[in-house]
Write a protein that holds these residues in place. Structure first.
Motif, PDB file in Angstrom:
ATOM      1  N   PHE A 151       0.609   1.997 -20.126  1.00 23.14           N
ATOM      2  CA  PHE A 151      -0.449   2.460 -19.228  1.00 23.14           C
ATOM      3  C   PHE A 151      -0.728   1.301 -18.274  1.00 23.14           C
ATOM      4  CE2 PHE A 151      -4.827   3.491 -17.988  1.00 23.14           C
ATOM      5  CZ  PHE A 151      -4.700   4.827 -17.698  1.00 23.14           C
ATOM      6  N   GLU A 152       0.098   1.179 -17.263  1.00 23.92           N
ATOM      7  CA  GLU A 152       0.095   0.010 -16.389  1.00 23.92           C
ATOM      8  C   GLU A 152      -1.134   0.003 -15.484  1.00 23.92           C
ATOM      9  OE1 GLU A 152       3.654  -2.252 -14.136  1.00 23.92           O
ATOM     10  OE2 GLU A 152       3.067  -0.345 -13.225  1.00 23.92           O
ATOM     11  N   THR A 153      -2.011  -0.949 -15.738  1.00 26.59           N
ATOM     12  CA  THR A 153      -3.185  -1.120 -14.889  1.00 26.59           C
ATOM     13  C   THR A 153      -2.864  -2.128 -13.779  1.00 26.59           C
ATOM     14  OG1 THR A 153      -4.057  -2.866 -16.329  1.00 26.59           O
ATOM     15  CG2 THR A 153      -4.737  -0.597 -16.800  1.00 26.59           C
ATOM     16  N   LEU A 154      -3.860  -2.421 -12.967  1.00 28.24           N
ATOM     17  CA  LEU A 154      -3.630  -3.296 -11.818  1.00 28.24           C
ATOM     18  C   LEU A 154      -3.203  -4.690 -12.251  1.00 28.24           C
ATOM     19  CD1 LEU A 154      -3.724  -3.560  -8.743  1.00 28.24           C
ATOM     20  CD2 LEU A 154      -6.133  -4.183  -8.933  1.00 28.24           C
ATOM     21  N   MET A 196      -4.336 -11.112  -2.551  1.00 28.73           N
ATOM     22  CA  MET A 196      -5.362 -11.080  -1.522  1.00 28.73           C
ATOM     23  C   MET A 196      -6.038  -9.707  -1.448  1.00 28.73           C
ATOM     24  SD  MET A 196      -5.682 -14.070  -0.467  1.00 28.73           S
ATOM     25  CE  MET A 196      -7.008 -13.548   0.623  1.00 28.73           C
ATOM     26  N   THR A 197      -5.275  -8.647  -1.651  1.00 27.82           N
ATOM     27  CA  THR A 197      -5.868  -7.307  -1.678  1.00 27.82           C
ATOM     28  C   THR A 197      -6.836  -7.177  -2.846  1.00 27.82           C
ATOM     29  OG1 THR A 197      -3.862  -6.387  -0.692  1.00 27.82           O
ATOM     30  CG2 THR A 197      -5.352  -4.850  -1.779  1.00 27.82           C
ATOM     31  N   TYR A 198      -6.412  -7.654  -4.000  1.00 34.19           N
ATOM     32  CA  TYR A 198      -7.284  -7.633  -5.179  1.00 34.19           C
ATOM     33  C   TYR A 198      -8.513  -8.501  -4.966  1.00 34.19           C
ATOM     34  CZ  TYR A 198      -8.895  -9.031  -9.813  1.00 34.19           C
ATOM     35  OH  TYR A 198      -9.665  -9.323 -10.893  1.00 34.19           O
ATOM     36  N   TYR A 242       1.094  -8.751 -13.104  1.00 34.52           N
ATOM     37  CA  TYR A 242       1.886  -9.584 -14.015  1.00 34.52           C
ATOM     38  C   TYR A 242       3.362  -9.208 -13.971  1.00 34.52           C
ATOM     39  CZ  TYR A 242       3.561 -11.593 -18.409  1.00 34.52           C
ATOM     40  OH  TYR A 242       4.272 -12.281 -19.351  1.00 34.52           O
ATOM     41  N   ASN A 243       3.647  -7.924 -13.925  1.00 36.30           N
ATOM     42  CA  ASN A 243       5.034  -7.464 -13.916  1.00 36.30           C
ATOM     43  C   ASN A 243       5.741  -7.752 -12.593  1.00 36.30           C
ATOM     44  OD1 ASN A 243       4.851  -6.453 -16.527  1.00 36.30           O
ATOM     45  ND2 ASN A 243       4.186  -4.432 -15.832  1.00 36.30           N
ATOM     46  N   MET A 244       4.963  -7.892 -11.518  1.00 35.49           N
ATOM     47  CA  MET A 244       5.563  -8.116 -10.200  1.00 35.49           C
ATOM     48  C   MET A 244       5.650  -9.599  -9.846  1.00 35.49           C
ATOM     49  SD  MET A 244       6.328  -5.091  -9.238  1.00 35.49           S
ATOM     50  CE  MET A 244       6.699  -5.300  -7.489  1.00 35.49           C
ATOM     51  N   ARG A 245       5.376 -10.469 -10.800  1.00 33.65           N
ATOM     52  CA  ARG A 245       5.331 -11.906 -10.510  1.00 33.65           C
ATOM     53  C   ARG A 245       6.697 -12.468 -10.135  1.00 33.65           C
ATOM     54  NH1 ARG A 245       5.823 -11.172 -15.843  1.00 33.65           N
ATOM     55  NH2 ARG A 245       7.075 -12.626 -17.086  1.00 33.65           N
ATOM     56  N   GLN A 246       7.773 -11.780 -10.541  1.00 31.76           N
ATOM     57  CA  GLN A 246       9.114 -12.268 -10.264  1.00 31.76           C
ATOM     58  C   GLN A 246       9.654 -11.785  -8.915  1.00 31.76           C
ATOM     59  OE1 GLN A 246      10.470 -14.543 -12.054  1.00 31.76           O
ATOM     60  NE2 GLN A 246       9.044 -14.466 -13.792  1.00 31.76           N
ATOM     61  N   THR A 247       8.904 -10.950  -8.214  1.00 24.72           N
ATOM     62  CA  THR A 247       9.348 -10.462  -6.913  1.00 24.72           C
ATOM     63  C   THR A 247       9.026 -11.489  -5.839  1.00 24.72           C
ATOM     64  OG1 THR A 247       7.252  -9.299  -6.581  1.00 24.72           O
ATOM     65  CG2 THR A 247       9.025  -8.065  -7.642  1.00 24.72           C
ATOM     66  N   VAL A 276       0.818  -1.217   0.000  1.00 25.15           N
ATOM     67  CA  VAL A 276       0.000   0.000   0.000  1.00 25.15           C
ATOM     68  C   VAL A 276       0.850   1.263   0.000  1.00 25.15           C
ATOM     69  CG1 VAL A 276      -1.930  -1.167   1.132  1.00 25.15           C
ATOM     70  CG2 VAL A 276      -0.201  -0.015   2.530  1.00 25.15           C
ATOM     71  N   THR A 277       2.130   1.142   0.310  1.00 30.31           N
ATOM     72  CA  THR A 277       3.018   2.305   0.266  1.00 30.31           C
ATOM     73  C   THR A 277       3.829   2.361  -1.026  1.00 30.31           C
ATOM     74  OG1 THR A 277       4.704   1.062   1.494  1.00 30.31           O
ATOM     75  CG2 THR A 277       3.215   2.479   2.775  1.00 30.31           C
ATOM     76  N   ASP A 278       3.573   1.429  -1.938  1.00 32.10           N
ATOM     77  CA  ASP A 278       4.279   1.411  -3.210  1.00 32.10           C
ATOM     78  C   ASP A 278       3.600   2.388  -4.175  1.00 32.10           C
ATOM     79  OD1 ASP A 278       5.749   0.891  -5.436  1.00 32.10           O
ATOM     80  OD2 ASP A 278       5.008  -1.157  -5.744  1.00 32.10           O
ATOM     81  N   PRO A 279       4.264   3.455  -4.582  1.00 32.47           N
ATOM     82  CA  PRO A 279       3.636   4.424  -5.497  1.00 32.47           C
ATOM     83  C   PRO A 279       3.215   3.802  -6.816  1.00 32.47           C
ATOM     84  CG  PRO A 279       5.653   5.316  -4.551  1.00 32.47           C
ATOM     85  CD  PRO A 279       5.622   3.868  -4.196  1.00 32.47           C
ATOM     86  N   ARG A 280       3.941   2.798  -7.255  1.00 30.46           N
ATOM     87  CA  ARG A 280       3.596   2.141  -8.514  1.00 30.46           C
ATOM     88  C   ARG A 280       2.269   1.395  -8.401  1.00 30.46           C
ATOM     89  NH1 ARG A 280       7.565  -2.265 -11.446  1.00 30.46           N
ATOM     90  NH2 ARG A 280       6.196  -2.769 -13.215  1.00 30.46           N
ATOM     91  N   PHE A 281       2.033   0.757  -7.247  1.00 27.85           N
ATOM     92  CA  PHE A 281       0.762   0.066  -7.029  1.00 27.85           C
ATOM     93  C   PHE A 281      -0.394   1.066  -6.962  1.00 27.85           C
ATOM     94  CE2 PHE A 281      -2.360  -1.072  -3.724  1.00 27.85           C
ATOM     95  CZ  PHE A 281      -3.006  -2.110  -4.383  1.00 27.85           C
ATOM     96  N   ILE A 282      -0.201   2.163  -6.242  1.00 33.17           N
ATOM     97  CA  ILE A 282      -1.246   3.179  -6.131  1.00 33.17           C
ATOM     98  C   ILE A 282      -1.586   3.742  -7.510  1.00 33.17           C
ATOM     99  CG2 ILE A 282      -1.872   5.377  -5.088  1.00 33.17           C
ATOM    100  CD1 ILE A 282      -1.659   3.064  -3.122  1.00 33.17           C
ATOM    101  N   ALA A 283      -0.556   3.995  -8.317  1.00 30.03           N
ATOM    102  CA  ALA A 283      -0.786   4.535  -9.657  1.00 30.03           C
ATOM    103  C   ALA A 283      -1.522   3.524 -10.543  1.00 30.03           C
ATOM    104  CB  ALA A 283       0.546   4.939 -10.296  1.00 30.03           C
ATOM    105  N   ALA A 284      -1.120   2.246 -10.477  1.00 31.39           N
ATOM    106  CA  ALA A 284      -1.764   1.214 -11.291  1.00 31.39           C
ATOM    107  C   ALA A 284      -3.220   1.027 -10.871  1.00 31.39           C
ATOM    108  CB  ALA A 284      -1.004  -0.108 -11.171  1.00 31.39           C
ATOM    109  N   PHE A 285      -3.463   1.035  -9.569  1.00 32.09           N
ATOM    110  CA  PHE A 285      -4.830   0.896  -9.075  1.00 32.09           C
ATOM    111  C   PHE A 285      -5.680   2.088  -9.508  1.00 32.09           C
ATOM    112  CE2 PHE A 285      -8.087   1.147  -5.692  1.00 32.09           C
ATOM    113  CZ  PHE A 285      -8.641  -0.110  -5.849  1.00 32.09           C
TER     114      PHE A 285
END
Length: 273
Positions: A225-228, A248-250, A233-238, A62-71
Motif C-alpha cells: 500500500f504505497e504511500t507518499l 520540494m512538492t512535498y 523512498y522507492n524513487m531514491r535511485q532515480t 505530476v503526470t506520473d500515475p504512481r505518484f498520484i496514486a501514492a499521494f
C-alpha cells in the motif's frame, strides 16, 4: 524633561539578536534553496550554476500515475485517521472537562504514551500481535489508519483541550440548559462551533505530521500500500532532479498546511484576547 526611551545599548543588543536569528534562518534555507534550484535545473554537474532551467521534472512528477496514486493513498489514510480521532477524542474531552475535570491531569499523562515507545518497537509489536490474528489487517491500510490514529491523539487532545480551557465551558453549558437545550444539543450547536478554529489548527498540524510518517508505513504495509513517503523512498535511485522535485512538492504542501494551521491558531488567540 523628556528622556529618550531607546538606549543605544538596547539598539545594539536588538540588532545583535536579529543578526543571529537571520543568520540561523539563512543557514537553514540554504539546503532548501539548493534543492529547489536542483529540481529546476536541466543539468548541473561540475559548474557552479546549472546549465539551464526547466519544469520537465515537475511535469514528469505530476503526470506520473504512481505518484498520484501514492499521494491519494496518503490523503485517504491521514483523513480517515484524523476523522476517527475527532470522532473519539472530541466527546471524550468534553466528558472529562464537563463531568470529571480532575481527570485532566491523568489524561495528559495517558495521552503521551504513544510517544513513550519508539516507532520501530511499536511496529514490531503490532506485527507480532496481528500476524496470527483471524482479522487479516497486516499489510492493509486499516492497520495504518489505526496506528496513525494513536499518533494523532496527543496533538489533537492538547490542542482541543486548550480550546476547552478558553471557552468557559461550564458557563456556556449552564446558559444552554437555562434556554432549554439538552446537553447533546449544547455540545453540537454551541460547544463545537466555539472550538472550530482550534480544531482546524490541530487537524492541519496533525495532518502535516502524519503525511510525513515513514517508519510505520514502511514496516506495516510497505509497497503493498504505497504511500507518499514509501514512494519517495522507492524513487531514491532515480534521477536526482526528479527526487528533488518530489521533495520540494512535498515540502511546499507541508509548508502550506503549517501556514494555515498557524494562521488559524493566531486568529483563534486574537479572538480569545
Amino acid at each position: 524633561m523628556q528622556t529618550n526611551s531607546t538606549h543605544p545599548l538596547n539598539d545594539k543588543s536588538a540588532l545583535y539578536h536579529k543578526s543571529i536569528v537571520y543568520s540561523i534562518v539563512g543557514i537553514m534555507l540554504i539546503p532548501i534553496l539548493a534543492t529547489l534550484v536542483y529540481s529546476l535545473s536541466s543539468t548541473w554537474g561540475a559548474t557552479i550554476l546549472p546549465d539551464g532551467f526547466t519544469l520537465d521534472w515537475y511535469i514528469q512528477l505530476v503526470t506520473d500515475p504512481r505518484f498520484i496514486a501514492a499521494f491519494g493513498r496518503s490523503l485517504v489514510v491521514c483523513v480517515a485517521a484524523l476523522a476517527l480521532s475527532v470522532a473519539l477524542i472530541l466527546p471524550t474531552i468534553f466528558v472529562v472537562f464537563y463531568y470529571f475535570p480532575k481527570l485532566d491531569k491523568l489524561m495528559n499523562v495517558l495521552i503521551l504514551l504513544p510517544f513513550a515507545v519508539p516507532p520501530v518497537v511499536s511496529s514490531v509489536g503490532l506485527l507480532q500481535l496481528y500476524a496470527d490474528s483471524s482479522i487479516p489487517i497486516v499489510g492493509t491500510p486499516w492497520i495504518l489508519i489505526g496506528t496513525y490514529f494513536t499518533i494523532a491523539l496527543p496533538f489533537m487532545y492538547r490542542a482541543i483541550a486548550n480550546s476547552f480551557d478558553a471557552i468557559n465551558l461550564n458557563d456556556l453549558m449552564d446558559a444552554a440548559h437555562l434556554l432549554g437545550a439538552s446537553t447533546t444539543q449544547a455540545f453540537f450547536y454551541i460547544i463545537i462551533p466555539n472550538l472550530k478554529k482550534g480544531l482546524l489548527a490541530s487537524l492541519f498540524l496533525s495532518f502535516s505530521f502524519l503525511l510525513g510518517e515513514f517508519v510505520f508505513a514502511n514496516m506495516l504495509v510497505g509497497t503493498r500500500f504505497e504511500t507518499l513517503q514509501i514512494y519517495l523512498y522507492n524513487m531514491r535511485q532515480t534521477s536526482g532532479h526528479f527526487t528533488s522535485a518530489l521533495v520540494m512538492t512535498y515540502f511546499s504542501f507541508i509548508f502550506l498546511l503549517t501556514w494555515l494551521a498557524s494562521r488559524l491558531s493566531r486568529s483563534n488567540n486574537e479572538a480569545k484576547s
